[in-house]
Design a protein around this motif. Structure first.
Motif, mmCIF file in Angstrom:
data_model
loop_
_atom_site.group_PDB
_atom_site.id
_atom_site.type_symbol
_atom_site.label_atom_id
_atom_site.label_comp_id
_atom_site.label_asym_id
_atom_site.label_seq_id
_atom_site.Cartn_x
_atom_site.Cartn_y
_atom_site.Cartn_z
ATOM 1 N N GLN A 97 47.237 64.087 40.157
ATOM 2 C CA GLN A 97 46.744 62.719 39.988
ATOM 3 C C GLN A 97 47.663 61.923 39.054
ATOM 4 O O GLN A 97 47.990 60.773 39.326
ATOM 5 C CB GLN A 97 45.306 62.754 39.446
ATOM 6 C CG GLN A 97 44.316 63.300 40.477
ATOM 7 C CD GLN A 97 42.929 63.564 39.899
ATOM 8 O OE1 GLN A 97 42.784 63.931 38.733
ATOM 9 N NE2 GLN A 97 41.897 63.385 40.717
ATOM 10 N N ALA A 98 48.103 62.572 37.960
ATOM 11 C CA ALA A 98 48.970 61.864 36.999
ATOM 12 C C ALA A 98 50.295 61.495 37.652
ATOM 13 O O ALA A 98 50.771 60.354 37.520
ATOM 14 C CB ALA A 98 49.200 62.738 35.769
ATOM 15 N N ARG A 138 48.253 63.605 31.269
ATOM 16 C CA ARG A 138 48.686 62.222 31.530
ATOM 17 C C ARG A 138 49.863 61.855 30.611
ATOM 18 O O ARG A 138 50.881 61.344 31.062
ATOM 19 C CB ARG A 138 47.527 61.270 31.288
ATOM 20 C CG ARG A 138 47.926 59.809 31.478
ATOM 21 C CD ARG A 138 46.871 58.878 30.981
ATOM 22 N NE ARG A 138 46.579 59.103 29.566
ATOM 23 C CZ ARG A 138 45.506 58.621 28.927
ATOM 24 N NH1 ARG A 138 44.625 57.908 29.596
ATOM 25 N NH2 ARG A 138 45.318 58.864 27.645
ATOM 26 N N GLY A 163 50.116 58.634 39.877
ATOM 27 C CA GLY A 163 49.668 57.386 39.251
ATOM 28 C C GLY A 163 48.228 57.040 39.578
ATOM 29 O O GLY A 163 47.803 55.887 39.465
ATOM 30 N N GLU A 164 47.457 58.073 39.990
ATOM 31 C CA GLU A 164 46.047 57.840 40.333
ATOM 32 C C GLU A 164 45.169 58.102 39.112
ATOM 33 O O GLU A 164 45.603 58.770 38.168
ATOM 34 C CB GLU A 164 45.626 58.814 41.448
ATOM 35 C CG GLU A 164 46.341 58.570 42.757
ATOM 36 C CD GLU A 164 46.092 59.703 43.754
ATOM 37 O OE1 GLU A 164 45.376 60.674 43.400
ATOM 38 O OE2 GLU A 164 46.638 59.624 44.861
ATOM 39 N N PRO A 165 43.914 57.637 39.140
ATOM 40 C CA PRO A 165 43.007 57.979 38.043
ATOM 41 C C PRO A 165 42.821 59.501 37.971
ATOM 42 O O PRO A 165 42.806 60.185 38.998
ATOM 43 C CB PRO A 165 41.684 57.309 38.440
ATOM 44 C CG PRO A 165 42.054 56.263 39.427
ATOM 45 C CD PRO A 165 43.279 56.750 40.138
ATOM 46 N N ILE A 166 42.716 60.021 36.755
ATOM 47 C CA ILE A 166 42.459 61.454 36.560
ATOM 48 C C ILE A 166 40.950 61.634 36.501
ATOM 49 O O ILE A 166 40.271 61.036 35.654
ATOM 50 C CB ILE A 166 43.146 61.947 35.282
ATOM 51 C CG1 ILE A 166 44.663 61.758 35.416
ATOM 52 C CG2 ILE A 166 42.798 63.409 35.016
ATOM 53 C CD1 ILE A 166 45.458 62.217 34.224
ATOM 54 N N ALA A 170 52.492 59.255 32.467
ATOM 55 C CA ALA A 170 51.740 58.402 33.394
ATOM 56 C C ALA A 170 50.823 57.466 32.608
ATOM 57 O O ALA A 170 50.561 57.696 31.426
ATOM 58 C CB ALA A 170 50.911 59.276 34.337
ATOM 59 N N SER A 184 47.726 56.705 33.975
ATOM 60 C CA SER A 184 46.473 56.846 34.724
ATOM 61 C C SER A 184 45.271 56.682 33.811
ATOM 62 O O SER A 184 45.280 57.139 32.665
ATOM 63 C CB SER A 184 46.391 58.249 35.347
ATOM 64 O OG SER A 184 47.486 58.493 36.179
#
Ligand code: NAD
Length: 327
Positions: A198-199, A257, A202-205, A262, A264
Motif C-alpha cells: 500500500q505504501a 510508510r 501511494g494508497e492508504p494503509i 510515502a 499514505s
C-alpha cells in the motif's frame, strides 16, 4: 547434518531455509505442492548443486520409492500460513496439519531423522497471558474461521508429541511468531507485505481495528537460524521462535510508510474476527536450550524488505498471481 527434507520448501520461510542449508553444504530435498507458494518459487534454487525439488502434496504418503535417500532432518513447514490462504483453503489446511503431519512423522521415523515442526504462535489464540510462554495453553475459538489454521497446528503438535512418547521419534516443535522479509507475496494478506504494497503504491494503509493491538516482528533470517538451532539441538520443544520486541500495528503502519518515503494516510477498517489483541513471545526457553535470539532490529529488517519489494519488481507479478488464485 548432511541431507535435509524440507516440506513446504517453496514457501516464504521454506525457501530461505533451503537457501541457508545449501549455503552451509547441506543437501536439500524440497517437497511442495505449490498451493500457496509464490509464482516460480520452485525454480528459485533449481541450479544449486545438492538441491532436488519434488512436487507432492504431503497429505499423500511420502513413500520409500519416491524418497529413498536417507535424511538427517525433516523440516515440516508445509501449511497455508497467511489468513488469505487458509481462509481460501480451509479443508486443505486442516488436512495438511493432520494427514500431512502423519506423513511427515512417518518419513522421519523411517529414516531415523529428527522432525522439526513449524508450529505457530496462533496455538495461543487470542492470549490471556502475556508475554506468551510455552507453558500457556492458549485461548482458541475451535470453530471460528481462523480455527482451521490454529487447530490444525494444535493437532500437529499433539500428534508430534504422541509420536515421541509412543515411538520415541526425535522431534522438535517450534512455535514461530510473525516472520517477515523479502520474497513474501504482496497480496498474501499478512500485515507487513500489505502495508508495504500500500505504501509503495501511494494508497492508504489499512489498519484493522484500533491499531493498538500488538505484534512482534521477526526477520526471516533470524527465524531460519532459530529453526536450524532447534534442528541441531536435541530439545523437543515447544519453543517460541520470535522477536520479543512488542509493537502496535499502528506503529508498524506508520514506520513502513516513513521508511518507504510515502505520504499514505493510515486508515482504520473493521476488526478481523478473533484477531489477537496482544502477541509477543517470551524467548527464555530458546535462549536457554538453543542459545538463540533474534539479531535483526525490526527497523533494519523492514527497510531491507521494503527495498526488496521496491527493487524486485515483484508487486505486479504477484498481484496477477493472486487475482488468478482468487478466481
Ligand atoms: P507459505 O505459505 O509461504 O509456505 C508454505 C508452503 O507449504 C507453500 O509453499 C505451500 O505451497 C506448501 N504447502 C501447503 N500445503 C502443502 C501440502 N499439503 N503439501 C505440500 N506442500 C504444501 O508460508 P510460510 O510463511 O513460509 O510459513 C511456513 C511455515 O511456518 C508454515 O507451516 C507456517 O504455519 C509456519 N509459520 C509461519 C509464520 C510466518 O510468519 N511466516 C508464523 C508462524 C508459523
Amino acid at each position: 547434518m548432511t541431507r535435509a527434507l524440507v516440506l513446504g520448501g517453496c514457501g516464504f520461510v521454506g525457501g530461505h531455509l533451503c537457501e541457508r542449508l545449501l549455503a552451509t553444504g547441506v543437501e536439500v530435498i524440497s517437497v511442495d505442492d505449490l498451493s500457496t507458494s509464490a509464482p516460480n518459487a520452485e525454480n528459485l534454487l533449481r541450479d544449486h548443486v545438492g538441491y532436488r525439488f519434488v512436487r507432492h502434496d504431503i497429505t499423500e504418503p511420502l513413500t520409500a520409492a519416491a524418497f529413498p535417500e536417507p535424511v538427517d532432518v525433516v523440516f515440516h513447514l508445509a501449511s497455508p500460513a497467511s489468513p488469505v490462504d487458509y481462509l481460501r483453503l480451509p479443508l486443505h489446511t486442516l488436512h495438511t496439519g493432520a494427514m500431512g503431519t502423519v506423513n511427515a512423522l512417518e518419513v522421519a521415523e523411517r529414516h531415523g531423522a529428527r522432525l522439526v515442526l513449524a508450529s505457530t504462535s496462533e496455538v495461543y489464540g487470542d492470549p490471556l497471558a502475556h508475554p506468551q510462554v510455552e507453558t500457556y495453553w492458549g485461548n482458541v475459538n475451535p470453530i471460528g474461521p481462523r480455527s482451521v489454521y490454529d487447530e490444525a497446528k494444535r493437532y500437529a503438535e499433539a500428534l508430534t508429541f504422541a509420536h515421541r512418547r509412543e515411538l520415541g521419534t526425535d522431534v522438535g516443535v517450534a512455535r514461530i511468531f510473525n516472520t517477515y522479509g523479502p520474497r513474501m507475496r504482496s497480496h498474501d494478506g499478512r500485515m507487513v507485505p500489505t502495508f508495504i504494497r500500500q505504501a509503495l503504491a501511494g494508497e492508504p494503509i489499512t489498519v484493522t481495528g484500533t491499531g493498538r493491538q500488538t505484534r512482534s516482528l521477526c526477520y526471516v533470517d533470524d527465524t531460519v537460524e532459530g529453526l536450524l538451532a532447534l534442528a541441531r539441538s536435541g530439545y523437543p520443544g515447544p519453543v517460541n521462535i520470535g522477536n520479543p520486541h512488542e509493537v502496535t500495528v499502528q506503529h508498524v503502519a506508520e514506520l513502513i510508510r516513513d521508511l518507504a518515503g510515502a505520504d499514505s494516510a493510515v486508515e482504520f477498517v473493521a476488526a478481523v474476527e478473533d484477531d489477537p489483541q496482544r502477541r509477543c513471545p517470551d524467548i527464555a526457553v530458546a535462549r536457554e536450550h538453543l542459545g538463540w535470539e533474534p539479531r535483526v532490529p525490526y527497523r533494519d529488517g523492514l527497510a531491507r524488505t521494503i527495498e526488496w519489494f521496491r527493487s524486485s519488481g515483484a508487486m505486479p507479478e504477484f498481484a496477477v498471481a493472486q487475482s488468478k488464485t482468487a478466481s
